[in-house]
Design a protein around this motif. Sequence first.
Motif, mmCIF file in Angstrom:
data_model
loop_
_atom_site.group_PDB
_atom_site.id
_atom_site.type_symbol
_atom_site.label_atom_id
_atom_site.label_comp_id
_atom_site.label_asym_id
_atom_site.label_seq_id
_atom_site.Cartn_x
_atom_site.Cartn_y
_atom_site.Cartn_z
ATOM 1 N N GLY A 151 0.780 -1.226 0.000
ATOM 2 C CA GLY A 151 0.000 0.000 0.000
ATOM 3 C C GLY A 151 0.811 1.276 0.000
ATOM 4 N N ARG A 152 2.143 1.173 0.183
ATOM 5 C CA ARG A 152 2.962 2.398 0.291
ATOM 6 C C ARG A 152 3.492 2.871 -1.053
ATOM 7 N NH1 ARG A 152 5.504 3.906 5.230
ATOM 8 N NH2 ARG A 152 7.377 4.407 4.048
ATOM 9 N N THR A 153 3.653 1.957 -1.993
ATOM 10 C CA THR A 153 4.198 2.324 -3.299
ATOM 11 C C THR A 153 3.126 2.080 -4.338
ATOM 12 O OG1 THR A 153 6.387 1.662 -2.553
ATOM 13 C CG2 THR A 153 6.095 1.979 -4.910
ATOM 14 N N ASP A 154 2.315 3.074 -4.617
ATOM 15 C CA ASP A 154 1.202 2.913 -5.548
ATOM 16 C C ASP A 154 1.563 3.528 -6.886
ATOM 17 O OD1 ASP A 154 -1.126 2.530 -6.849
ATOM 18 O OD2 ASP A 154 -2.377 3.740 -5.511
ATOM 19 N N ASP A 155 1.999 2.655 -7.820
ATOM 20 C CA ASP A 155 2.289 3.127 -9.169
ATOM 21 C C ASP A 155 1.099 2.919 -10.095
ATOM 22 O OD1 ASP A 155 2.310 0.403 -9.418
ATOM 23 O OD2 ASP A 155 4.433 0.234 -9.939
ATOM 24 N N GLY A 156 -0.053 2.578 -9.485
ATOM 25 C CA GLY A 156 -1.245 2.360 -10.287
ATOM 26 C C GLY A 156 -1.324 0.980 -10.904
ATOM 27 N N ALA A 157 -0.327 0.130 -10.614
ATOM 28 C CA ALA A 157 -0.304 -1.191 -11.234
ATOM 29 C C ALA A 157 -1.370 -2.104 -10.656
ATOM 30 C CB ALA A 157 1.073 -1.828 -11.052
ATOM 31 N N SER A 158 -1.855 -1.794 -9.474
ATOM 32 C CA SER A 158 -2.803 -2.690 -8.819
ATOM 33 C C SER A 158 -3.798 -1.883 -8.015
ATOM 34 C CB SER A 158 -2.056 -3.668 -7.893
ATOM 35 O OG SER A 158 -2.954 -4.424 -7.119
ATOM 36 N N ASP A 159 -4.995 -2.447 -7.841
ATOM 37 C CA ASP A 159 -5.969 -1.827 -6.948
ATOM 38 C C ASP A 159 -5.547 -1.991 -5.495
ATOM 39 O OD1 ASP A 159 -8.213 -1.076 -8.862
ATOM 40 O OD2 ASP A 159 -7.864 -3.171 -9.371
ATOM 41 N N PHE A 160 -4.721 -2.999 -5.225
ATOM 42 C CA PHE A 160 -4.194 -3.257 -3.893
ATOM 43 C C PHE A 160 -2.685 -3.439 -4.025
ATOM 44 C CE2 PHE A 160 -8.527 -4.843 -4.042
ATOM 45 C CZ PHE A 160 -9.100 -4.176 -2.975
ATOM 46 N N PRO A 161 -1.900 -2.346 -3.994
ATOM 47 C CA PRO A 161 -0.460 -2.436 -4.241
ATOM 48 C C PRO A 161 0.200 -3.448 -3.311
ATOM 49 C CG PRO A 161 -1.167 -0.151 -4.185
ATOM 50 C CD PRO A 161 -2.335 -0.966 -3.749
ATOM 51 N N GLY A 162 0.982 -4.359 -3.890
ATOM 52 C CA GLY A 162 1.687 -5.364 -3.116
ATOM 53 C C GLY A 162 0.860 -6.568 -2.748
ATOM 54 N N ALA A 163 -0.404 -6.631 -3.161
ATOM 55 C CA ALA A 163 -1.267 -7.744 -2.771
ATOM 56 C C ALA A 163 -0.785 -9.053 -3.390
ATOM 57 C CB ALA A 163 -2.707 -7.472 -3.195
ATOM 58 N N VAL A 164 -0.990 -10.151 -2.657
ATOM 59 C CA VAL A 164 -0.622 -11.487 -3.112
ATOM 60 C C VAL A 164 -1.899 -12.287 -3.313
ATOM 61 C CG1 VAL A 164 0.629 -13.603 -2.544
ATOM 62 C CG2 VAL A 164 1.540 -11.391 -1.831
ATOM 63 N N THR A 165 -2.087 -12.832 -4.500
ATOM 64 C CA THR A 165 -3.248 -13.676 -4.768
ATOM 65 C C THR A 165 -2.775 -15.096 -5.028
ATOM 66 O OG1 THR A 165 -3.163 -13.048 -7.103
ATOM 67 C CG2 THR A 165 -4.674 -11.825 -5.688
ATOM 68 N N ALA A 166 -3.456 -16.050 -4.433
ATOM 69 C CA ALA A 166 -3.063 -17.454 -4.524
ATOM 70 C C ALA A 166 -3.749 -18.144 -5.700
ATOM 71 C CB ALA A 166 -3.432 -18.180 -3.226
ATOM 72 N N PRO A 167 -3.164 -19.228 -6.208
ATOM 73 C CA PRO A 167 -3.869 -20.039 -7.206
ATOM 74 C C PRO A 167 -5.118 -20.672 -6.593
ATOM 75 C CG PRO A 167 -1.523 -20.576 -7.138
ATOM 76 C CD PRO A 167 -1.805 -19.718 -5.951
ATOM 77 N N SER A 168 -6.082 -21.015 -7.437
ATOM 78 C CA SER A 168 -7.277 -21.702 -6.956
ATOM 79 C C SER A 168 -6.909 -23.090 -6.440
ATOM 80 C CB SER A 168 -8.308 -21.832 -8.079
ATOM 81 O OG SER A 168 -8.832 -20.575 -8.425
ATOM 82 N N LEU A 169 -7.580 -23.507 -5.361
ATOM 83 C CA LEU A 169 -7.348 -24.814 -4.763
ATOM 84 C C LEU A 169 -8.677 -25.498 -4.501
ATOM 85 C CD1 LEU A 169 -4.683 -23.794 -2.081
ATOM 86 C CD2 LEU A 169 -4.225 -24.913 -4.279
ATOM 87 N N ALA A 170 -8.676 -26.815 -4.606
ATOM 88 C CA ALA A 170 -9.877 -27.591 -4.302
ATOM 89 C C ALA A 170 -10.030 -27.740 -2.790
ATOM 90 C CB ALA A 170 -9.792 -28.958 -4.969
#
Length: 503
Positions: free
Chosen positions: A429-448
């Motif tokens: 959230g501290r470095t917002d270059d506009g690349a993401s709606d949630f700067p630095g966020a980590v999204t995981a692959p889908s899991l069963a």
Amino acid sequence: MARIAVIGAGMGAMAAAARLAVAGHRVVVYERTQTYGGAVRRFERDGFRFDTGPGLLTLPAVYRDLFVKTGREPLEDCVGLVQVDPSSRHVFADGTEVSLPNASRSGVVAALDEALGAGTGERWGAFLVRAREAWDRTRRPLLEEPLWPNWQVLADKEPYPAVPHRRLLRTRHARTLSEIGSLELRDERLSALLESSALACGLDPRTAPASAAVLPYMEHAFGTWYVRGGMRELARAVYERCVRRRVEFVFGAEVVRILEKDGRAVGVELGDGTATEADHVVAGVAPARLKALTECPLDADGDVRADPSAPRPGRFTVLLALRGGREPGAAHRTVVHPPDPQAELDFLGSAGGDEPPRPTVTVLRPDDPALAPDDAHESVVLSAVVPAGAGWDREGTVRRYTDHLLEAAGRALPGLRERVLWQEVRAPGRTDDGASDFPGAVTAPSLAAGQGRFLHPANTTRLPGLYRVGGWSHPGGGLPHAGMSGALVAGLIVEGPEFRGSQ
């Protein structure tokens, strides 16, 4: 020829755009920043270059397929793709360490037996066999096919197999990744090795389903890869492939509304008031932003898949410009494990606090002269997964956590602090270059399994003509999964609802 409006120029969105253009459609990509690649960015200063997003690639076949299907130039003709060996080096809290060969089961077993003691390699090898079974059971529905309408069947059944116990005359079924460690691996260092693969994806191994065993399996089976010049070069190659296929990019163009007519998406409205008609709209944005762009619900009531409003873990990164060159034989990736992994997981699952614990730290040291001004210098990236709302707006918290990363990295790279010329710290959230709606966020692959909490929203929506693409949608986060989301969306648009994925 249909008109396609794509919102965002992330990797999944560009993968969809290239495939749709080859299919004969007119594709326009609207990107609110001034560049492409989404989170796959680069930071440059004083001749040093750093990846600020993903640093390695698994499942390169996803991008090989993209380049084969969109032109005659194979991926390896467009980027320098190299296999990283060893795949990773692990430094454990008790001082032991091990380097794991890339994509070699026998090599990994031998390395573990030598470093951690006889029998550890055999237990890890047996785990990989079971992880492969989970992979075989879930690969198509979770990576190669659109999300099933009856996705609940993926949520209820755990694909990771039960382990028989002869003395007890019964089997025991691990429900979480941590239980695999305690029931099957029976070594704290093997458990740390297993759990670090989930943690890197922002998952708590204590709550992640046992099906998350596919994460270390993917690295083992398909190898770990690096792109010469940094992973940003992969984004460049995908962008250039789009341009060659006559995809139009409009940068500095923020979409503020998805136009709807007669219950269907029919175009987009930009921030300057311009309205553009389209037959299909492909949105490569986070769920919260997509919801703000539309006027109707996009999913059914009671959908328990990944909650778009839930806090997302982030990545805390320190970019280091170092005096002195990289020594021969240094590992590309070193994972330094903390002395108290439970404290780290408690911190990750909380809102954070004033005294963050020492984390699992990944140290990336690519053997790539393009990343430093000369042979007498080196660029290094340190990173750890952290809770997004842990006081990163407070300088004291950022400073303490930076010290944690430097201390851990010093165990992998002796004399580190004396070599530092300068450092660049990037907290969520501290470095917002506009690349993401949630700067630095980590999204995981889908899991069963996991009651569906580890699945992502489907690529289709309840609004006809509107599709979701990228790491926030099925099949989830990570470079290969984002690339597959592009393939799935293109298939759904070209072939229609009957599309069932690659064969």
